[in-house]
Scaffold this motif. Structure first.
Motif: not given
Length: 80
Positions: A35-61
């Motif tokens: 998917l292109g999530l390689l060491p050295g890539i910058t990521v931003t946490v867009v959303k953390k859902t409550p109660l242990g749900g998914p973490v949405v991250v944005e990287f590249l496009t």
């Protein structure tokens, strides 16, 4: 100030970090690398859902939803 070797699952919404390493099972590492999530890539946490749900991250496009367990397998250095 840079915080070293933190799990992606530990970050708050809006935090930007650089991927340090990806651990976990081989199937997960292969999928993430494809998917292109390689060491050295910058990521931003867009959303953390409550109660242990998914973490949405944005990287590249793109955006990617990861389970908390999968996000725990990604080690990052916090940038902001």
């Amino acid at each position: 100030m840079q915080t070293l070797n933190v799990h992606l699952s530990d970050l708050r919404e809006g935090t930007t970090a650089k991927v340090r390493s990806i651990v976990g099972p081989k199937w997960f590492r292969e999928r993430i690398l494809e998917l292109g999530l390689l060491p050295g890539i910058t990521v931003t946490v867009v959303k953390k859902t409550p109660l242990g749900g998914p973490v949405v991250v944005e990287f590249l496009t793109q955006r990617l939803a990861l389970s908390r367990k999968e996000a725990h397998w990604i080690h990052v250095d916090v940038l902001s």
